[in-house]
Design a protein around this motif. Structure first.
Motif, mmCIF file in Angstrom:
data_model
loop_
_atom_site.group_PDB
_atom_site.id
_atom_site.type_symbol
_atom_site.label_atom_id
_atom_site.label_comp_id
_atom_site.label_asym_id
_atom_site.label_seq_id
_atom_site.Cartn_x
_atom_site.Cartn_y
_atom_site.Cartn_z
ATOM 1 N N GLN A 47 9.311 19.045 -12.903
ATOM 2 C CA GLN A 47 8.324 18.100 -13.423
ATOM 3 C C GLN A 47 8.535 16.682 -12.908
ATOM 4 N N THR A 48 9.768 16.329 -12.590
ATOM 5 C CA THR A 48 10.040 14.963 -12.145
ATOM 6 C C THR A 48 9.721 14.749 -10.672
ATOM 7 N N LEU A 49 9.394 15.796 -9.944
ATOM 8 C CA LEU A 49 9.117 15.690 -8.514
ATOM 9 C C LEU A 49 7.881 14.844 -8.238
ATOM 10 N N ALA A 50 6.921 14.824 -9.127
ATOM 11 C CA ALA A 50 5.669 14.098 -8.891
ATOM 12 C C ALA A 50 5.819 12.591 -9.074
ATOM 13 N N PHE A 51 6.825 12.128 -9.790
ATOM 14 C CA PHE A 51 6.925 10.713 -10.102
ATOM 15 C C PHE A 51 7.282 9.850 -8.896
ATOM 16 N N ILE A 52 8.232 10.269 -8.103
ATOM 17 C CA ILE A 52 8.696 9.456 -6.979
ATOM 18 C C ILE A 52 7.586 9.242 -5.945
ATOM 19 N N PRO A 53 6.883 10.284 -5.500
ATOM 20 C CA PRO A 53 5.782 10.031 -4.554
ATOM 21 C C PRO A 53 4.674 9.159 -5.141
ATOM 22 N N LYS A 54 4.381 9.326 -6.434
ATOM 23 C CA LYS A 54 3.351 8.492 -7.054
ATOM 24 C C LYS A 54 3.773 7.033 -7.100
ATOM 25 N N ILE A 55 5.023 6.783 -7.458
ATOM 26 C CA ILE A 55 5.512 5.410 -7.527
ATOM 27 C C ILE A 55 5.466 4.763 -6.142
ATOM 28 N N ILE A 56 5.909 5.489 -5.134
ATOM 29 C CA ILE A 56 5.892 4.949 -3.770
ATOM 30 C C ILE A 56 4.459 4.699 -3.309
ATOM 31 N N ALA A 57 3.562 5.638 -3.590
ATOM 32 C CA ALA A 57 2.170 5.485 -3.164
ATOM 33 C C ALA A 57 1.495 4.312 -3.863
ATOM 34 N N VAL A 58 1.767 4.131 -5.144
ATOM 35 C CA VAL A 58 1.167 3.008 -5.871
ATOM 36 C C VAL A 58 1.735 1.681 -5.366
ATOM 37 N N LEU A 59 3.020 1.639 -5.059
ATOM 38 C CA LEU A 59 3.596 0.413 -4.493
ATOM 39 C C LEU A 59 2.985 0.081 -3.129
ATOM 40 N N VAL A 60 2.770 1.091 -2.307
ATOM 41 C CA VAL A 60 2.117 0.862 -1.018
ATOM 42 C C VAL A 60 0.673 0.410 -1.227
ATOM 43 N N ALA A 61 -0.007 0.994 -2.217
ATOM 44 C CA ALA A 61 -1.384 0.580 -2.517
ATOM 45 C C ALA A 61 -1.427 -0.854 -3.022
ATOM 46 N N VAL A 62 -0.435 -1.261 -3.815
ATOM 47 C CA VAL A 62 -0.374 -2.654 -4.267
ATOM 48 C C VAL A 62 -0.177 -3.583 -3.068
ATOM 49 N N LEU A 63 0.658 -3.188 -2.130
ATOM 50 C CA LEU A 63 0.835 -4.001 -0.922
ATOM 51 C C LEU A 63 -0.454 -4.074 -0.105
ATOM 52 N N PHE A 64 -1.177 -2.968 -0.054
ATOM 53 C CA PHE A 64 -2.404 -2.911 0.733
ATOM 54 C C PHE A 64 -3.559 -3.633 0.043
ATOM 55 N N PHE A 65 -3.746 -3.397 -1.279
ATOM 56 C CA PHE A 65 -4.863 -3.961 -2.031
ATOM 57 C C PHE A 65 -4.506 -5.243 -2.775
ATOM 58 N N GLY A 66 -3.277 -5.697 -2.676
ATOM 59 C CA GLY A 66 -2.823 -6.825 -3.483
ATOM 60 C C GLY A 66 -3.608 -8.102 -3.263
ATOM 61 N N ARG A 67 -3.885 -8.425 -2.029
ATOM 62 C CA ARG A 67 -4.624 -9.657 -1.728
ATOM 63 C C ARG A 67 -6.033 -9.588 -2.318
ATOM 64 N N TRP A 68 -6.688 -8.441 -2.170
ATOM 65 C CA TRP A 68 -8.031 -8.266 -2.725
ATOM 66 C C TRP A 68 -7.997 -8.327 -4.255
ATOM 67 N N MET A 69 -7.014 -7.672 -4.864
ATOM 68 C CA MET A 69 -6.898 -7.680 -6.326
ATOM 69 C C MET A 69 -6.681 -9.105 -6.841
ATOM 70 N N LEU A 70 -5.823 -9.846 -6.179
ATOM 71 C CA LEU A 70 -5.581 -11.223 -6.577
ATOM 72 C C LEU A 70 -6.838 -12.069 -6.420
ATOM 73 N N GLY A 71 -7.590 -11.836 -5.361
ATOM 74 C CA GLY A 71 -8.842 -12.562 -5.156
ATOM 75 C C GLY A 71 -9.855 -12.297 -6.258
ATOM 76 N N VAL A 72 -9.953 -11.043 -6.682
ATOM 77 C CA VAL A 72 -10.882 -10.702 -7.773
ATOM 78 C C VAL A 72 -10.448 -11.376 -9.068
ATOM 79 N N MET A 73 -9.146 -11.362 -9.349
ATOM 80 C CA MET A 73 -8.652 -12.010 -10.569
ATOM 81 C C MET A 73 -8.864 -13.517 -10.532
ATOM 82 N N VAL A 74 -8.630 -14.132 -9.376
ATOM 83 C CA VAL A 74 -8.806 -15.575 -9.257
ATOM 84 C C VAL A 74 -10.281 -15.939 -9.390
#
Length: 89
Positions: A47-74
């Motif tokens: 059951q714990t196998l799914a957590f590590i890839p999800k965490i890594i993928a979400v961190l990469v998505a934050v790096l990729f979408f972070g500038r856009w997300m910050l722009g929307v919030m601002v």
């Protein structure tokens, strides 16, 4: 400040939250689905196998979408503070 204005502000806030969170949730959903398919085909039932890839993928998505997300919030915050005089009176 009347109730329609409060509802409009709340609607814009919820819309902004959904726009910001949707890319991260979709990435986590797709990675979770791929890991689940991998687990089903290899019959690994850890059951714990799914957590590590999800965490890594979400961190990469934050790096990729972070500038856009910050722009929307601002933009939302700027519009809210720019119209502050309408809310007070």
């Amino acid at each position: 400040m009347n109730s329609e204005l409060v509802i409009e502000i709340a609607t814009h806030a919820v819309n902004t939250i959904l726009r910001i969170g949707l890319p991260l949730m979709l990435v986590a959903l797709v990675v979770g689905l791929l890991v689940s398919i991998f687990q089903a085909t290899t019959q690994i039932q850890e059951q714990t196998l799914a957590f590590i890839p999800k965490i890594i993928a979400v961190l990469v998505a934050v790096l990729f979408f972070g500038r856009w997300m910050l722009g929307v919030m601002v933009d939302f915050t700027y519009n809210l503070l720019d119209n502050l005089y309408n809310f007070i009176g």
